[in-house]
Design an enzyme around this catalytic site. Sequence first.
Site, PDB file in Angstrom:
ATOM      1  N   ASN A  79       1.091  -0.637   0.320  1.00 30.78           N
ATOM      2  CA  ASN A  79      -0.188  -0.533  -0.060  1.00 30.78           C
ATOM      3  C   ASN A  79       0.818   1.452  -0.324  1.00 30.78           C
ATOM      4  OD1 ASN A  79      -1.596   1.504   0.260  1.00 30.78           O
ATOM      5  ND2 ASN A  79      -2.428   1.454   3.061  1.00 30.78           N
ATOM      6  N   TRP A  80       1.515   1.805  -0.902  1.00 29.09           N
ATOM      7  CA  TRP A  80       2.019   3.152  -1.040  1.00 29.09           C
ATOM      8  C   TRP A  80       1.640   4.487  -0.785  1.00 29.09           C
ATOM      9  CZ3 TRP A  80       4.323   3.405  -6.780  1.00 29.09           C
ATOM     10  CH2 TRP A  80       5.004   2.093  -7.059  1.00 29.09           C
ATOM     11  N   LYS A  81       0.044   4.853  -0.401  1.00 31.77           N
ATOM     12  CA  LYS A  81      -0.336   5.254   1.074  1.00 31.77           C
ATOM     13  C   LYS A  81      -0.400   6.637  -0.348  1.00 31.77           C
ATOM     14  CE  LYS A  81      -0.458   3.398   4.655  1.00 31.77           C
ATOM     15  NZ  LYS A  81       0.039   3.452   6.772  1.00 31.77           N
ATOM     16  N   HIS A  89      -9.393   1.411   4.339  1.00 39.98           N
ATOM     17  CA  HIS A  89      -8.352   1.227   5.763  1.00 39.98           C
ATOM     18  C   HIS A  89      -8.405   1.659   6.941  1.00 39.98           C
ATOM     19  CE1 HIS A  89      -3.973   2.057   6.773  1.00 39.98           C
ATOM     20  NE2 HIS A  89      -3.590   1.644   6.072  1.00 39.98           N
ATOM     21  N   GLU A 120      -7.477   4.365   7.537  1.00 48.02           N
ATOM     22  CA  GLU A 120      -6.787   5.763   7.784  1.00 48.02           C
ATOM     23  C   GLU A 120      -7.894   6.685   6.682  1.00 48.02           C
ATOM     24  OE1 GLU A 120      -2.246   5.366   5.713  1.00 48.02           O
ATOM     25  OE2 GLU A 120      -1.618   4.687   7.929  1.00 48.02           O
ATOM     26  N   GLU A 171      -5.617  -5.086  10.302  1.00 47.06           N
ATOM     27  CA  GLU A 171      -4.685  -4.291  10.887  1.00 47.06           C
ATOM     28  C   GLU A 171      -4.691  -3.184  11.660  1.00 47.06           C
ATOM     29  OE1 GLU A 171      -2.387  -2.242   6.560  1.00 47.06           O
ATOM     30  OE2 GLU A 171      -4.349  -2.162   7.292  1.00 47.06           O
ATOM     31  N   GLY A 218       2.308   2.644  11.172  1.00 47.01           N
ATOM     32  CA  GLY A 218       3.248   3.158  11.109  1.00 47.01           C
ATOM     33  C   GLY A 218       3.658   3.524  12.109  1.00 47.01           C
ATOM     34  N   SER A 261       3.043  -1.981  10.042  1.00 48.92           N
ATOM     35  CA  SER A 261       4.711  -2.790  10.472  1.00 48.92           C
ATOM     36  C   SER A 261       5.452  -3.748   9.877  1.00 48.92           C
ATOM     37  CB  SER A 261       4.790  -1.894  11.730  1.00 48.92           C
ATOM     38  OG  SER A 261       4.362  -0.884  12.399  1.00 48.92           O
ATOM     39  N   GLY A 266       3.483  -1.270   4.775  1.00 48.61           N
ATOM     40  CA  GLY A 266       3.474   0.107   4.079  1.00 48.61           C
ATOM     41  C   GLY A 266       3.971   0.998   3.675  1.00 48.61           C
ATOM     42  N   GLY A 267       4.894   0.904   4.206  1.00 49.36           N
ATOM     43  CA  GLY A 267       6.061   1.842   4.763  1.00 49.36           C
ATOM     44  C   GLY A 267       6.803   1.308   4.049  1.00 49.36           C
TER      45      GLY A 267
HETATM   46  P1  PGA Z   1       2.683   0.088   7.824  1.00 48.20           P
HETATM   47  O1  PGA Z   1       1.077   0.318   6.991  1.00 48.20           O
HETATM   48  O2  PGA Z   1       3.510  -0.861   7.140  1.00 48.20           O
HETATM   49  O3  PGA Z   1       3.668   1.211   7.509  1.00 48.20           O
HETATM   50  O4  PGA Z   1       2.817   0.456   9.452  1.00 48.20           O
HETATM   51  C1  PGA Z   1       0.188  -0.742   6.517  1.00 48.20           C
HETATM   52  C2  PGA Z   1      -0.482   0.160   5.684  1.00 48.20           C
HETATM   53  O5  PGA Z   1      -1.458   0.577   6.661  1.00 48.20           O
HETATM   54  O6  PGA Z   1      -1.581  -1.096   5.607  1.00 48.20           O
END
Ligand code: PGA
Length: 253
Positions: free
Chosen positions: A9-11, A96, A98, A168, A174, A214, A235-236
């Site tokens: 997930n590149w966000k 998600h 977010e 999640e 994050g 994470s 994500g990251g």
């Molecule tokens: P993260 O994000 O790996 O940076 O914690 C995961 C996500 O939000 O899908």
Amino acid sequence: MRKMIIAGNWKMYKDLEETKQLVNGLKAQMKIPSQNVVVVICPPFTSLAVAGELVRGSAIKLGAQNMSEHDEGAYTGEISWKMLKSAGCEYVILGHSERRQYFHESNELINLKAKKAIANGLRPIICVGETLAERESGVMERIITTQVRGVLKDFSQADMAVTTIAYEPVWAIGTGKTATPAQAEEVHKTIRSLASQLFNPSIAESLVIQYGGSVKPDNAAELLGQIDIDGALVGGACLKPDSFSAIIAAAKN
Ligand code: PGA
């Protein structure tokens, strides 16, 4: 045997040039450990068409990070399933945390989006997860159960066959704090047994449930080694070819 799906997930990262670099870097570095492992990248909308061209004919599948519940119309700023498909998407992340937190998406809305995606040949990756306050106050199971029931409302067995759930925990996204493999496995088991109640044991057995929050090269193998963890939503660590490739390499099942 369930598939293992590793999705990035590149966000809201990567412009067009950076997209080309990341996709080309990934194509050069990544080794998929078995035929059972599916790799998906979910760039921002503006990068989908370019990424779609670059991954065509490779083992990498394309996904989006959100989608409108409408087919088309006067919905300024929204993106439809048809637009995603024409860019080459096969998957779409929905709900998600977010989106839930900053854009007030409800289980009802996520359910509408998921049904719209499936009806039009996209595979939804539907996210659920509790906040730290919910975990600490002992309502985690109730929250997860309400989310799963809500997002899967009126799903048929055929709908379930193309659906992935991503667990999640909001407190792990994050933050560098990962759920321990045992904590994650416990929730994944809960989700699978709920799917068995809502549908049947064979639907539950074949449901892909990803963990996200994470996930990094150094914790991926242990998380992915849990019986009920069938992949990762990253994500990251998906923003660099080497770290995402290392997570993919850890996906042996
Ligand atoms: P993260 O994000 O790996 O940076 O914690 C995961 C996500 O939000 O899908």
